[in-house]
Design an enzyme around this catalytic site. Structure first.
Site, mmCIF file in Angstrom:
data_model
loop_
_atom_site.group_PDB
_atom_site.id
_atom_site.type_symbol
_atom_site.label_atom_id
_atom_site.label_comp_id
_atom_site.label_asym_id
_atom_site.label_seq_id
_atom_site.Cartn_x
_atom_site.Cartn_y
_atom_site.Cartn_z
ATOM 1 C CE LYS A 108 -20.250 -24.691 19.852
ATOM 2 N NZ LYS A 108 -19.275 -24.189 20.598
ATOM 3 C CE LYS A 149 -19.326 -24.544 15.618
ATOM 4 N NZ LYS A 149 -18.394 -24.058 16.263
HETATM 5 ZN ZN LIG Z 1 -15.840 -24.655 23.776
#
Ligand SMILES: [Zn+2]
Length: 311
Positions: free
Chosen positions: A183, A236
């Site tokens: 992420k 992501k």
């Molecule tokens: Zn969070």
């Protein structure tokens, strides 16, 4: 020259079963509040959320992921692991009234902490280890309510292992963990923070999310989560990180997910609205690119629109 041949030899196909549709659930009744920076996306109260999930299921969409907007926030993120919290209640209602669609829950503290951070905070610092039991407790409460898959998004070190251990100890060995393994600290999350009311009150998330410049670090983060027991790993955002998806696809055998985030969605929506881009065409092209790069599952706010086109 032949359209049928072109379709026959197409290397990448999209199917609604591969889509996960993100939904935001809020307190109240009869609430459908549009998120201004994400047209066609709403904060739903549970009664209307159930209808929206049914409509997604009828389009053949594989799953939904739930984000909660609690009534109250506090320092300990109590709402995140309260067995009668907003997400836990929503999961129970969905299980009862909208079967046939996979129910994934987002596991993090940032929607529930008064300071909007993903972990407990002391002296302006996020406490990694102290946050793990709370994250595991949140995941367990989701499983107890009936979630099919839990998806930790916090990026604290060691959280997949902590969640796996607590789930197993309580008889939930069969609940898979979809980890947001890779992420990035991305500007594309902007509209989501309005949607989930989770912008940090101070500082940012660069201490635990990844530097957009790094690719080798993605391999390391993924390896750690897999070692700790992740069943599916996610990248992501998606669009700006297709090389990372490909890297992970080539390296690991686990199913791979990609999250086409709010900013990717809103940018295309805005350009479409202005007439600068052909929205249906670029939407499908963006999703095809994510599939081609190696994603098995795509989290996307376009889920319903794309499913309609795929018919
Ligand atoms: Zn969070």
């Amino acid at each position: 020259m032949n359209e049928i041949v072109r379709k026959m030899v197409s290397e990448t196909r999209l199917s609604p079963e591969q889509f996960v549709y993100p939904l935001f659930v809020c307190p109240g009744e009869g609430v459908k509040k549009e998120i201004s920076s994400m047209p066609n996306n709403y904060q739903w109260s549970i009664d209307l959320l159930v209808e929206e999930a049914r409509s997604a299921a009828s389009l053949g969409i594989g799953g939904i992921i739930l984000f909660g907007i609690p009534e109250e926030k506090d320092d300990r993120a109590s709402g995140a692991y309260d067995s009668h919290g907003i997400v836990q209640e929503a999961v129970r209602a969905l299980k009862r009234e909208a079967p046939g669609i996979l129910l994934i829950t987002d596991v993090c503290l940032c929607e529930y902490t008064s300071n909007g951070h993903c972990g407990l905070v002391s002296g302006g610092e996020i406490l990694n280890d102290e946050s793990l039991p709370l994250l595991a407790q949140a995941a367990l409460s989701h499983a107890q309510a009936g979630a099919d898959v839990v998806a930790p998004s916090d990026m604290m070190d060691g959280r997949v292992g902590a969640i796996r251990a607590l789930l197993d100890k309580n008889g939930y060995q069969n609940i898979p963990i979809l980890s947001y393994a890779v992420k990035y600290a991305s500007g594309y999350y902007g509209p989501f923070r309005e949607a989930a009311e989770s912008a940090p009150a101070f500082g940012d998330r660069r201490s635990h999310q990844m530097d957009p410049a790094n690719a080798r670090e993605a391999l390391r983060e993924a390896a750690l989560d897999i070692e700790e027991g992740a069943d599916i790993i996610m990248v992501k955002p998606a669009g700006p990180y297709l090389d990372i998806l490909r890297l992970l696809r080539d390296r690991y055998l686990l199913p791979l997910a990609a999250y086409q985030v709010s900013g990717e969605y809103s940018a295309l929506m805005a350009a479409g609205k202005l007439g600068w881009l052909d929205l249906p065409r670029t939407m499908m092209e963006s999703l095809t690119g994510i599939r081609r790069a190696g994603a098995d599952i795509i989290f996307t706010y376009f889920a319903k629109e794309a499913a309609r086109i795929l018919g």
